[in-house]
Structures are given as C-alpha cells and as structure tokens.
Design a protein around this motif. Structure first.
Motif, mmCIF file in Angstrom:
data_model
loop_
_atom_site.group_PDB
_atom_site.id
_atom_site.type_symbol
_atom_site.label_atom_id
_atom_site.label_comp_id
_atom_site.label_asym_id
_atom_site.label_seq_id
_atom_site.Cartn_x
_atom_site.Cartn_y
_atom_site.Cartn_z
ATOM 1 N N LEU A 89 0.840 -1.195 0.000
ATOM 2 C CA LEU A 89 0.000 0.000 0.000
ATOM 3 C C LEU A 89 0.878 1.250 0.000
ATOM 4 O O LEU A 89 1.924 1.302 0.656
ATOM 5 N N ARG A 90 0.425 2.263 -0.739
ATOM 6 C CA ARG A 90 1.217 3.499 -0.851
ATOM 7 C C ARG A 90 1.425 4.165 0.494
ATOM 8 O O ARG A 90 2.496 4.712 0.775
ATOM 9 N N ASP A 91 0.404 4.152 1.335
ATOM 10 C CA ASP A 91 0.527 4.774 2.655
ATOM 11 C C ASP A 91 1.610 4.092 3.485
ATOM 12 O O ASP A 91 2.327 4.745 4.252
ATOM 13 N N TYR A 92 1.726 2.773 3.325
ATOM 14 C CA TYR A 92 2.746 2.040 4.062
ATOM 15 C C TYR A 92 4.140 2.438 3.578
ATOM 16 O O TYR A 92 5.042 2.698 4.395
ATOM 17 N N ILE A 93 4.334 2.500 2.266
ATOM 18 C CA ILE A 93 5.632 2.904 1.711
ATOM 19 C C ILE A 93 5.970 4.331 2.138
ATOM 20 O O ILE A 93 7.111 4.641 2.492
ATOM 21 N N ARG A 94 4.951 5.197 2.122
ATOM 22 C CA ARG A 94 5.161 6.588 2.536
ATOM 23 C C ARG A 94 5.614 6.652 4.003
ATOM 24 O O ARG A 94 6.441 7.484 4.383
ATOM 25 N N SER A 95 5.083 5.758 4.829
ATOM 26 C CA SER A 95 5.439 5.762 6.251
ATOM 27 C C SER A 95 6.887 5.331 6.490
ATOM 28 O O SER A 95 7.461 5.629 7.536
ATOM 29 N N LEU A 96 7.466 4.624 5.522
ATOM 30 C CA LEU A 96 8.846 4.167 5.665
ATOM 31 C C LEU A 96 9.860 5.233 5.251
ATOM 32 O O LEU A 96 11.042 5.133 5.577
ATOM 33 N N ASP A 176 18.572 -7.609 3.073
ATOM 34 C CA ASP A 176 18.912 -6.826 4.259
ATOM 35 C C ASP A 176 20.295 -7.213 4.786
ATOM 36 O O ASP A 176 21.131 -6.342 5.088
ATOM 37 N N GLU A 177 20.554 -8.511 4.881
ATOM 38 C CA GLU A 177 21.840 -8.988 5.406
ATOM 39 C C GLU A 177 22.998 -8.529 4.522
ATOM 40 O O GLU A 177 24.054 -8.137 5.022
ATOM 41 N N ALA A 178 22.781 -8.583 3.194
ATOM 42 C CA ALA A 178 23.845 -8.174 2.271
ATOM 43 C C ALA A 178 24.048 -6.667 2.280
ATOM 44 O O ALA A 178 25.184 -6.170 2.248
ATOM 45 N N ALA A 179 22.949 -5.902 2.333
ATOM 46 C CA ALA A 179 23.037 -4.443 2.280
ATOM 47 C C ALA A 179 23.656 -3.857 3.541
ATOM 48 O O ALA A 179 24.338 -2.821 3.488
ATOM 49 N N ARG A 180 23.469 -4.520 4.680
ATOM 50 C CA ARG A 180 24.033 -4.027 5.948
ATOM 51 C C ARG A 180 25.557 -4.035 5.948
ATOM 52 O O ARG A 180 26.188 -3.334 6.749
ATOM 53 N N LYS A 181 26.134 -4.838 5.073
ATOM 54 C CA LYS A 181 27.593 -4.875 4.970
ATOM 55 C C LYS A 181 28.121 -3.667 4.200
ATOM 56 O O LYS A 181 29.324 -3.401 4.189
ATOM 57 N N ILE A 182 27.182 -2.943 3.555
ATOM 58 C CA ILE A 182 27.557 -1.763 2.771
ATOM 59 C C ILE A 182 27.223 -0.475 3.514
ATOM 60 O O ILE A 182 28.010 0.477 3.530
ATOM 61 N N TYR A 183 26.060 -0.452 4.168
ATOM 62 C CA TYR A 183 25.610 0.763 4.861
ATOM 63 C C TYR A 183 24.558 0.383 5.897
ATOM 64 O O TYR A 183 23.981 -0.707 5.861
ATOM 65 N N ALA A 184 24.273 1.313 6.822
ATOM 66 C CA ALA A 184 23.271 1.079 7.866
ATOM 67 C C ALA A 184 21.866 1.060 7.249
ATOM 68 O O ALA A 184 21.445 2.041 6.644
ATOM 69 N N ILE A 185 21.164 -0.045 7.417
ATOM 70 C CA ILE A 185 19.855 -0.255 6.794
ATOM 71 C C ILE A 185 18.747 -0.228 7.839
ATOM 72 O O ILE A 185 18.883 -0.783 8.933
ATOM 73 N N ARG A 186 17.652 0.438 7.498
ATOM 74 C CA ARG A 186 16.497 0.473 8.398
ATOM 75 C C ARG A 186 15.428 -0.544 8.011
ATOM 76 O O ARG A 186 14.839 -1.185 8.855
ATOM 77 N N LYS A 187 15.196 -0.697 6.688
ATOM 78 C CA LYS A 187 14.114 -1.591 6.258
ATOM 79 C C LYS A 187 14.326 -1.992 4.802
ATOM 80 O O LYS A 187 14.788 -1.188 3.985
ATOM 81 N N VAL A 188 13.982 -3.223 4.481
ATOM 82 C CA VAL A 188 14.001 -3.717 3.101
ATOM 83 C C VAL A 188 12.635 -4.305 2.791
ATOM 84 O O VAL A 188 12.068 -5.051 3.592
ATOM 85 N N GLU A 189 12.090 -3.952 1.641
ATOM 86 C CA GLU A 189 10.787 -4.470 1.233
ATOM 87 C C GLU A 189 10.806 -4.866 -0.241
ATOM 88 O O GLU A 189 11.448 -4.205 -1.060
#
Length: 218
Positions: A89-96, A176-189
């Motif tokens: 949902l767009r509202d959910y993506i907007r909240s992230l 998420d696991e791979a991206a955290r090795k590059i930079y600080a990640i909050r959420k992956v969807e």
C-alpha cells in the motif's frame, strides 16, 4: 412523451446469474477470496480479484500487502485463480520514508527455474543519507540476490519468498543482510511484483488470460 429508461439491469438478468466461489492458488492454500456472479462461467475467465494478505492469513501484520489473482478456469461453482502480482500500500511505503535518509529502488526482470518471468521492485531504506556509490553497490547486490533466488526457485517458492517478508529466509531478509555490509539499513521491502511470462508448449508466452468468449468472437 415518456422517455425510455436505459442502463438499469432487469430483474431477469440477475435471476440468470449464478454465484461462484473464487479460491486462491495452492501456494496460498486455495483460501477463499470471495464470491462473484456471472450468467456464463466463461465470462469469469480473466477477471481479477484483489485482496490483502491479511484476508488470507488473518495476521494483522499483513494488512499492508495487496495481492492480485486472476481467474484462469472454472469447475462447477468454483473459480480457480493464478497469482498475477502484489504491491505494498502506498501509505505504508510513505510511512517508511524518512528525511535525511535514502530510499534505493531497483526494478528487475527475473526468471524462475520452472520458466516463469516476473518484474520485481525492491526497496531499501537506509538509516541515514548515503553516497551515490553506496546506492549503486546496494542496487547491484539487490539485483544479484533477486536474480539468483528466482533462478533457484519455482514460481511458488519465489512468491513465498517475496510476499512473506517477515518469515525466516525471505528475499527481503537476504537483501537486508547483504546491504548491511555496505551501509546502515532500516528496512528492506519487496514493494511490487508482476507476472509477465508463463511457460507454454512452444516456450515462454505472455501471462495474458483470454476468455473463451473473446476467442469465439475473433
């Protein structure tokens, strides 16, 4: 002179209609999606049903995930569907989305090992604003992971990995696991998917469902 009323369905038309139970594909346990009326079952072929994952699982954590199923065949009073795609949902993506942080989006066309082609949209939300070089590297890893996972999975396995992002071993968790090795990640969807191609007798064919009534008319 009295004017003739137009556009109002007659009672006879509705009396001729029959209600059909629509069910999800086996990957979703053939859960009931609702009922739909038709005076001819062939008119149901190609019709799209829209529900949330919450409607199927009853888990409120899935209320933001919208699913699309397309009716492909009717047997008796039951209409069977095929997975057409999903989106958040767009509202959910907007909240992230946060200020002073980055959203990295990747859109990739992938193939499963049983011959289905999909377009997948993935999003990574960082804790802070990152550099362009880091965005490119994260997007590259997203692409590699999604393509590899699709190539190693059947369509049903890949759907499960995309849609149930809160489950262990999901596609979002792997990214998420791979991206955290590059930079600080909050959420992956996995924000969106669409079925584009299905296997056919002569190779891949477009995932277009044509009603028998349309074929008769041509």
């Amino acid at each position: 002179m009295a004017r003739r009323r137009r556009g109002r369905p007659s009672g006879d038309t509705w009396r001729l209609k029959k209600w059909y139970n629509v069910v999800a594909p086996p990957v979703f346990g053939e859960a009931p999606l609702g009922t739909t009326p038709a005076d001819d079952p062939d008119k149901l072929i190609g019709r799209v049903m829209e529900v949330t994952l919450f409607d199927i699982t009853g888990d409120y954590a899935h209320v933001h995930i919208k699913l699309y199923f397309q009716i492909v065949r009717v047997e008796g009073d039951t209409a069977y569907t095929r997975f057409k795609g999903h989106e958040l949902l767009r509202d959910y993506i907007r909240s992230l989305t946060r200020r002073k942080s980055s959203k990295i989006t990747g859109i990739f066309d992938v193939w499963t090992k049983d011959g289905y082609g999909l377009r997948v949209t993935s999003m990574v939300f960082t804790r802070y604003r990152c550099k362009t070089s880091q965005k490119k590297l994260i997007r590259k890893r997203m692409k590699e992971i999604i393509e590899k996972r699709a190539a190693e999975s059947t369509l049903d396995e890949f759907i499960q990995a995309m849609v149930f992002s809160d489950q262990e071993g999901s596609l979002a968790q792997e990214i998420d696991e791979a991206a955290r090795k590059i930079y600080a990640i909050r959420k992956v969807e996995i924000a969106k998917s669409k079925l584009l191609w299905i296997p056919g007798p002569e190779g891949p064919q477009k995932a277009v469902v044509v009603s028998p009534l349309q074929l008769k008319a041509t």
